[in-house]
Structures are given as structure tokens and as C-alpha cells.
Design a protein around this motif. Structure first.
Motif, PDB file in Angstrom:
ATOM      1  N   ALA A  91      24.040  15.897 -15.788  1.00 60.37           N
ATOM      2  CA  ALA A  91      24.068  17.315 -15.391  1.00 60.37           C
ATOM      3  C   ALA A  91      24.070  17.438 -13.870  1.00 60.37           C
ATOM      4  N   GLY A  92      23.308  16.609 -13.201  1.00 61.02           N
ATOM      5  CA  GLY A  92      23.302  16.610 -11.739  1.00 61.02           C
ATOM      6  C   GLY A  92      24.660  16.241 -11.172  1.00 61.02           C
ATOM      7  N   ASP A  93      25.321  15.269 -11.780  1.00 61.89           N
ATOM      8  CA  ASP A  93      26.657  14.869 -11.322  1.00 61.89           C
ATOM      9  C   ASP A  93      27.663  15.992 -11.521  1.00 61.89           C
ATOM     10  N   VAL A  94      27.565  16.695 -12.629  1.00 60.44           N
ATOM     11  CA  VAL A  94      28.473  17.812 -12.890  1.00 60.44           C
ATOM     12  C   VAL A  94      28.229  18.921 -11.862  1.00 60.44           C
ATOM     13  N   ILE A 144      36.355  14.249  -8.434  1.00 63.41           N
ATOM     14  CA  ILE A 144      36.639  14.383  -9.869  1.00 63.41           C
ATOM     15  C   ILE A 144      36.766  13.000 -10.510  1.00 63.41           C
ATOM     16  N   GLY A 145      37.433  12.092  -9.831  1.00 63.78           N
ATOM     17  CA  GLY A 145      37.564  10.724 -10.347  1.00 63.78           C
ATOM     18  C   GLY A 145      36.225  10.030 -10.445  1.00 63.78           C
ATOM     19  N   LEU A 165      33.320  11.528 -10.779  1.00 65.70           N
ATOM     20  CA  LEU A 165      32.591  12.178 -11.873  1.00 65.70           C
ATOM     21  C   LEU A 165      33.076  11.651 -13.221  1.00 65.70           C
ATOM     22  N   ALA A 166      34.383  11.489 -13.364  1.00 65.88           N
ATOM     23  CA  ALA A 166      34.926  10.982 -14.628  1.00 65.88           C
ATOM     24  C   ALA A 166      34.394   9.575 -14.921  1.00 65.88           C
ATOM     25  N   ALA A 167      34.360   8.722 -13.889  1.00 62.34           N
ATOM     26  CA  ALA A 167      33.856   7.360 -14.081  1.00 62.34           C
ATOM     27  C   ALA A 167      32.372   7.371 -14.429  1.00 62.34           C
ATOM     28  N   ILE A 168      31.602   8.161 -13.697  1.00 61.62           N
ATOM     29  CA  ILE A 168      30.163   8.243 -13.962  1.00 61.62           C
ATOM     30  C   ILE A 168      29.911   8.818 -15.342  1.00 61.62           C
TER      31      ILE A 168
END
Length: 144
Positions: free
Chosen positions: A77-80, A92-93, A95-98
Motif C-alpha cells: 500500500a505504501g508503494d502504491v 511505474i516499472g 512499482l510493478a516489480a515490487i
């Protein structure tokens, strides 16, 4: 004439979200920490009381897994939140990897929790525990 109304300028919004990200990620870290401390204390109590049987350890692992899953959800949630305001393609990349890594961790932790829960329910119903290492011709729990 173009009318524009902003509640907060983007720089202030980024700063506010930065604070929220820290709060949410701290909550996630605290949840994981509390779960680890709880599991360690329960482990020590179980060993000291001499009840170091598999059932006790499985319950500890099951509860620790729940803490880990919940903590990882907060971290995600923090990453989002971090990418909520005008993210770049790099963000965005990342975030997608994480998200993929954390989702995989959650998936496998969830499977492990379900497996442990089913094993505990089988034991409660009186069925013998299956030994994954016991093959044909070997007794469960046999050394050799």
C-alpha cells in the motif's frame, strides 16, 4: 480563459503523500516486527514448557505467517501511494516489480498458511500426520 482550481499544489500533494507513505510503511514494519516478537516469545515458552511438538510449532508459524502477510500488504500500500501523483514510467516499472515480488510472497505465504491450517485441522480430527519424507516401505518418523 481557463479556470483551474487546485486543492493542493502538486509539490504540497507530493509532500503530504510522502508523509502518508512513511506512516503506512512504518505500520507495515511494526506489524511484521510485532509478529516476529510474538512468534519468538511463543517459541521460547513452548520450548521451556517442554511442549516442543510439531503442533505447537505449526500454530506459531501459522500466526507468524498471518503477521507477515498483513505487514507485506501495508508495505505494498505504501508503494502504491508513493506512485499516486504523476508517476514516471520508471516509477511505474519499479512499482510493478515490487508489486509482483510482494504478491508472489503473499501467494506463497498464503498457501503455506492454508497448508498449516489444514494440517492442524487434520490433527484435531485425530488423523495421523503425514510425513513428507516417508516413502514406500519406510515407517513415518523412522530414522535411517
Amino acid at each position: 480563459m481557463v479556470l483551474s482550481w487546485e486543492v493542493l499544489p502538486e509539490s504540497d500533494l507530493r509532500e503530504a503523500i510522502g508523509v502518508l507513505v512513511q506512516v503506512v510503511e512504518t505500520a507495515g514494519a511494526l506489524i511484521i516486527f510485532v509478529g516476529a516478537v510474538w512468534a519468538f516469545v511463543r517459541f521460547i515458552v513452548t520450548v521451556v514448557r517442554g511442549r516442543g511438538h510439531v503442533k505447537g510449532f505449526n500454530r506459531i508459524r501459522l500466526t507468524l505467517g498471518r503477521f507477515l502477510v498483513l505487514g507485506l500488504e501495508f508495505q505494498l500500500a505504501g508503494d502504491v501511494l508513493r506512485t499516486a501523483v504523476a508517476p514516471s514510467f520508471t516509477e511505474i516499472g519499479q512499482l510493478a516489480a515490487i508489486a509482483a515480488i510482494r504478491t508472489a510472497l503473499n501467494y506463497f505465504l498464503g498457501r503455506e498458511i492454508a497448508h498449516e491450517r489444514a494440517e492442524l485441522e487434520r490433527e484435531a480430527e485425530g488423523e495421523p500426520q503425514r510425513d513428507a519424507g516417508a516413502g514406500p516401505g519406510r515407517a513415518q518418523g523412522a530414522v535411517g
